[in-house]
Motif scaffolding. Structure first.
Motif, PDB file in Angstrom:
ATOM      1  N   TRP B  82      37.972  42.153  52.016  1.00 32.99           N
ATOM      2  CA  TRP B  82      36.795  42.957  51.670  1.00 32.99           C
ATOM      3  C   TRP B  82      36.643  43.834  50.626  1.00 32.99           C
ATOM      4  CZ3 TRP B  82      36.230  44.004  57.544  1.00 32.99           C
ATOM      5  CH2 TRP B  82      35.644  42.702  58.244  1.00 32.99           C
ATOM      6  N   SER B  84      38.183  42.997  47.674  1.00 35.38           N
ATOM      7  CA  SER B  84      38.637  42.120  46.662  1.00 35.38           C
ATOM      8  C   SER B  84      38.037  42.905  45.352  1.00 35.38           C
ATOM      9  CB  SER B  84      38.253  40.683  46.837  1.00 35.38           C
ATOM     10  OG  SER B  84      38.918  40.338  47.878  1.00 35.38           O
ATOM     11  N   PRO B  85      36.927  43.183  45.400  1.00 36.27           N
ATOM     12  CA  PRO B  85      36.132  43.831  44.028  1.00 36.27           C
ATOM     13  C   PRO B  85      37.011  44.840  43.526  1.00 36.27           C
ATOM     14  CG  PRO B  85      34.555  43.367  45.830  1.00 36.27           C
ATOM     15  CD  PRO B  85      35.669  43.218  46.476  1.00 36.27           C
ATOM     16  N   ILE B  86      37.509  45.583  44.305  1.00 30.07           N
ATOM     17  CA  ILE B  86      38.361  46.829  43.904  1.00 30.07           C
ATOM     18  C   ILE B  86      39.635  46.560  43.514  1.00 30.07           C
ATOM     19  CG2 ILE B  86      39.029  49.376  44.152  1.00 30.07           C
ATOM     20  CD1 ILE B  86      37.464  49.332  46.777  1.00 30.07           C
ATOM     21  N   GLN B  88      40.802  43.590  42.605  1.00 31.35           N
ATOM     22  CA  GLN B  88      41.057  42.771  41.387  1.00 31.35           C
ATOM     23  C   GLN B  88      40.780  43.483  39.969  1.00 31.35           C
ATOM     24  OE1 GLN B  88      39.236  39.576  43.158  1.00 31.35           O
ATOM     25  NE2 GLN B  88      40.838  38.871  44.106  1.00 31.35           N
ATOM     26  N   LYS B  89      39.837  44.517  40.316  1.00 27.32           N
ATOM     27  CA  LYS B  89      39.386  45.239  38.987  1.00 27.32           C
ATOM     28  C   LYS B  89      40.207  46.279  38.567  1.00 27.32           C
ATOM     29  CE  LYS B  89      34.472  45.111  39.863  1.00 27.32           C
ATOM     30  NZ  LYS B  89      33.310  45.888  40.290  1.00 27.32           N
ATOM     31  N   HIS B 124      36.272  47.937  33.829  1.00 28.19           N
ATOM     32  CA  HIS B 124      35.229  47.807  35.087  1.00 28.19           C
ATOM     33  C   HIS B 124      34.735  49.119  35.597  1.00 28.19           C
ATOM     34  CE1 HIS B 124      36.996  43.829  35.695  1.00 28.19           C
ATOM     35  NE2 HIS B 124      38.443  44.318  35.455  1.00 28.19           N
ATOM     36  N   HIS B 128      28.880  49.001  34.041  1.00 26.83           N
ATOM     37  CA  HIS B 128      27.367  48.609  34.047  1.00 26.83           C
ATOM     38  C   HIS B 128      26.539  49.286  33.164  1.00 26.83           C
ATOM     39  CE1 HIS B 128      28.005  51.372  36.973  1.00 26.83           C
ATOM     40  NE2 HIS B 128      26.652  51.560  37.255  1.00 26.83           N
ATOM     41  N   ALA B 201      32.348  50.222  44.273  1.00 31.72           N
ATOM     42  CA  ALA B 201      32.102  48.955  43.535  1.00 31.72           C
ATOM     43  C   ALA B 201      31.939  48.849  41.994  1.00 31.72           C
ATOM     44  CB  ALA B 201      30.787  48.482  44.411  1.00 31.72           C
ATOM     45  N   HIS B 202      31.400  50.358  41.772  1.00 30.25           N
ATOM     46  CA  HIS B 202      31.024  50.339  40.196  1.00 30.25           C
ATOM     47  C   HIS B 202      31.900  51.544  39.596  1.00 30.25           C
ATOM     48  CE1 HIS B 202      27.552  48.073  40.776  1.00 30.25           C
ATOM     49  NE2 HIS B 202      27.114  48.749  41.705  1.00 30.25           N
ATOM     50  N   TYR B 217      41.887  52.594  46.429  1.00 31.55           N
ATOM     51  CA  TYR B 217      42.403  51.393  47.104  1.00 31.55           C
ATOM     52  C   TYR B 217      43.839  51.608  47.907  1.00 31.55           C
ATOM     53  CZ  TYR B 217      44.000  46.517  47.793  1.00 31.55           C
ATOM     54  OH  TYR B 217      44.809  45.454  48.137  1.00 31.55           O
TER      55      TYR B 217
END
Lengths: 326, 448
Positions: B82, B84-86, B88-89, B124, B128, B201-202, B217
């Motif tokens: 769950w 994964s976004p954090i 892998q960044k 990352h 954005h 997430a950002h 994390y």
């Protein structure tokens, strides 16, 4: 008294033998001396010759527990266990595995810096903790006590590592009051010792003051306190004249048991402040995987602990006349 | 494909035995009063709620499986999946919490082929945003509010259902003041969790470490390690302490002598040194038997398990001594004497009369030990005799970051993150332990 002490010392013998067997099993039976040699000499590309040399130089080339080649008593004495254990009982610690230094001499030299940090920490900590606890008991059932209890729980929940890191950062780096770490002989040691002692005291307040508070509170409930109050003594007088004296018995005996262990120093403190005491000696031995030193320190620790227990029993008879040794 | 590590299996076992124990307690009349007392205590229930949140995260992190991807055959947990976004960044190196730039200056390519010495943007974190200097604060605020709103909506739905259920019952626990406090705390916690998810997430909400890994994390992953050490150690220690303690107290003679000898010997060895000795032994064993520990995670897991075993073996003596003393007292009680005179078998006396009457000591010592074990993990990892260096743990985080405080400006976020998580867990555990002790200790109960 003398009889009692002698009997206790004799009782200590099987305990120390037990400790010895325990460390021996941990170090030499699960992993053979060959494994240790390879570990010390580097994992790969070690010739059998180098391993044999390493073992021979440090006396690990004998059988572990039983020597078939020997005659009579030699079957037992010409073994690693006997050679490496018997010396410990008269504090002949032998040589270290990694650099072949004399462990006994190292210990004698390193125990004083340990003591220089540990003893003031203990004494100051005791004073501070008892004062805080007494304050909380004196103002019991008030907001002062409540906030004191809450503060103790909070202080207790912080890892000792954070006290050290925070203290070094605040006093060493930001305020530049004391050196961050290091040690010096003689009176120059003071400026290096201040911070570890301070941190040791502060980090101990939480659990210490709470513990003493429960001791005092137990004592306050007793009948003689009610009598003292009925006589017309004020609350402060009762607390300081009667309660403190009686609560001192468990406090004192709790302190006596750790007194001998002060020589061992504190592992964390000493390595953070690079104080050349027995604590950092042990840590270095652990990280360089020096089994001879670790084993000696385990043995020394057990001796001091057993000695502390004996001191406790003796101090009981001194402070509490109702207790008789039998 | 699911993979069950050794510690996972033991956690499941612990969960099952814990639930079994809870059912056993609920069924016993003597346990009703203390349980109700804990249920009435606000501090106790609030800290229990916080503990349960940690436990949930820990459990999510204890369900491991192999990834299906062709190339990487790594073992990850449900939490990793769950997150994964954090996960892998990762960035290049240190970056501060909520920062859009790296911590250190670098040479950067600028316009017209020139090179400029400055802080490069993160790959990352806040990527954005077009112009982080002006937009960052607003964006963080919006994301925080969104997260809070999501959390509120999410938590109010089940709470509404719950309310419908208990609406008719006047004496429901949820309607008492403790129940209401707990509901409030649950709502707050869920909102915080949602906000953290939304923001992470950002952004790197607690910064990144030396190799650019997200610190948030790491701190979340460390929860499992802390819980495993606090609970599995108990699982090792309890059987030893209970069996030996009760037997030594109940049967005089040689059995008592032998057990006393064993625990005095173990006790007289300084705890840290015994742990160090055992871990050294395990290290050498692992180094010499590399075939048994093929994957990194299996190896780290075994070491964690060994650490729990060793901590358990070193820490059962205290409880054992207490249980022995209590059993010595109990065996002279009239009801035990009566049971004996009536011809009740010894095993039955132990099970029916002694064990229930020492239960409060066991419960109190288990909850009291938990927090000190979590704290001990950090210290042991610092001396390198704790968990494997590759395992996520607060001790390893502190160990890796403590030297960075000497930098100018200091890199404080790894330490702060470890501090925050550890402090929350330990404080909750301490407060809960106090409540449990007050409720279960008969000496304290008399003062009511």
């Amino acid at each position: 008294m003398i009889h009692y002490i002698i009997r206790r010392l004799i009782y200590a013998l099987p305990l120390l033998i037990g400790v010895n067997i325990l460390t021996f099993v941990l170090f030499f039976v699960v992993n053979s001396p060959d494994d240790m040699a390879r570990m010390q000499l580097g994992q790969k590309h070690v010739t059998a010759q180098a391993v044999d040399n390493w073992k021979k130089q440090r006396g690990y080339d004998l059988p572990l527990l039983w020597n078939d080649a020997g005659q009579g008593l030699e079957t037992v004495t010409q073994t690693v266990f006997y050679q490496k254990s018997v010396g410990l009982f008269w504090f002949d610690f032998g040589i270290s595995d990694s650099d072949k230094r004399n462990i006994g001499a190292d210990i004698k030299q390193r125990m004083w810096p340990s003591l220089a940090v540990a003893l003031p920490s203990l004494v100051l900590g005791l004073l501070v903790n008892i004062t805080v606890a007494l304050m909380m008991v004196l103002f019991r059932n008030s907001y002062l006590e409540f906030s004191g209890v809450v503060l103790c729980v909070i202080l207790m929940s912080i890892s000792s590592l954070f006290y050290i890191i925070g203290g070094q950062f605040l006093f060493g780096k930001l305020l530049r009051l004391v050196p961050i770490s290091g040690y010096d002989g003689g009176f120059n040691a003071i400026k290096f010792v201040v911070l570890p002692v301070l941190i040791g005291v502060v980090s101990g307040i939480g659990s210490g003051a709470r513990w003493y508070r429960t001791l005092f509170l137990e004592e306050v409930e007793k009948d003689y306190v009610r009598t003292a109050r009925a006589k017309g003594l004020s609350e402060t007088q009762t607390l300081f004249r009667h309660v403190v004296k009686n609560a001192m018995i468990p406090i004192l005996t709790g302190v006596v048991v750790v007194l001998p262990l002060l020589f061992m120093g504190s592992l964390i403190m000493e390595s953070f402040f690079s104080i050349p005491g027995l604590g950092s000696y042990t840590i270095d031995a652990i990280s360089s995987q020096d089994f001879a030193i670790v084993r000696s320190m385990v043995f020394l620790g057990s001796v001091l602990y057993i000695f502390g227990l004996l001191l406790t029993d003796i101090s009981y008879t001194l402070v509490d006349p109702r207790v008789r040794l039998s | 494909m699911m993979v069950v590590l050794w510690t996972d299996a033991l956690i499941y076992l612990l969960l099952i035995s814990g639930s079994g124990f809870w059912l056993y307690m609920r069924g016993r009349a003597t346990m009703q009063r203390p349980i109700r007392k804990v249920g009435r205590s606000k501090t106790g229930m609030v800290s229990l709620t916080v503990l349960l949140l940690f436990v949930c995260i820990g459990l999510l992190d204890s369900i491991h499986f192999r990834t299906d991807e062709e190339r990487s055959n790594e073992i990850i947990s449900l939490l990793d999946y769950w997150a994964s976004p954090i996960r892998q960044k990762s960035e290049k190196t240190y970056s501060a919490p909520f920062s859009a730039y790296l911590f250190g200056k670098e040479l950067m390519a600028a316009d017209e082929g020139k090179q400029v010495w400055g802080y490069p943007r993160l790959k990352h974190g806040a990527a954005h945003l077009a112009d982080p200097d002006s937009e960052l604060a607003d964006d963080v605020l919006i994301k925080t509010l969104t997260g809070l709103a999501e959390g509120l909506v999410f938590s109010l739905l089940p709470l509404g259902l719950l309310w419908l259920l208990v609406r008719k019952r006047e004496d429901a626990w949820l309607k008492q003041s403790t129940g209401k406090t707990v509901i409030a705390v649950v709502v707050v916690l869920i909102s915080v969790v949602f906000t953290a998810i939304e923001l992470s997430a950002h952004y790197h909400i607690l910064g990144t470490d030396k190799v650019g890994e997200d610190v948030f994390y790491q701190a979340v992953k460390s929860i499992r390690t802390g819980l495993v050490i606090g609970t599995l150690t108990t699982l090792v220690m309890l059987p030893l302490a209970i069996v030996f303690g009760i037997l030594a107290g109940f049967f005089h003679g040689w059995l008592d002598d032998v057990i006393q000898y064993i625990y005095t010997t173990l006790n007289s060895v300084p705890g840290v040194l015994l742990i160090a000795a055992s871990i050294l032994m395990v290290q050498v064993y692992m180094a010499n038997h590399p075939d048994d520990f093929t994957s990194l995670i299996v190896r780290a897991d075994m070491r964690l398990l060994f650490l729990c075993l060793i901590l358990g073996v070193t820490s059962w003596t205290g409880l054992c001594r207490m249980l022995r003393a209590e059993t010595l007292k109990l065996r002279e009680m009239e009801y035990v004497q009566a049971a004996r005179a009536l011809g009740v078998k010894q095993g039955m006396i132990l099970y029916k009369h002694i064990l229930p009457n020492v239960m409060h000591i066991i419960i109190i010592s288990v909850v009291l030990d938990f927090s000190s074990l979590v704290l001990a993990e950090a210290v042991l990892s610092y001396i390198n005799i704790g968990v494997d260096p590759t395992t996520y743990s607060w001790g390893n985080m502190i160990n890796g970051a403590r030297l960075e405080m000497a930098r100018e400006p200091a890199v404080w976020w790894s330490l702060a993150a470890a501090f925050l998580f550890m402090f929350t867990l330990v404080l909750a555990a301490n407060l809960f332990a106090d409540t449990v002790r007050d409720a279960f200790d008969p000496r304290r109960a008399e003062h009511e």
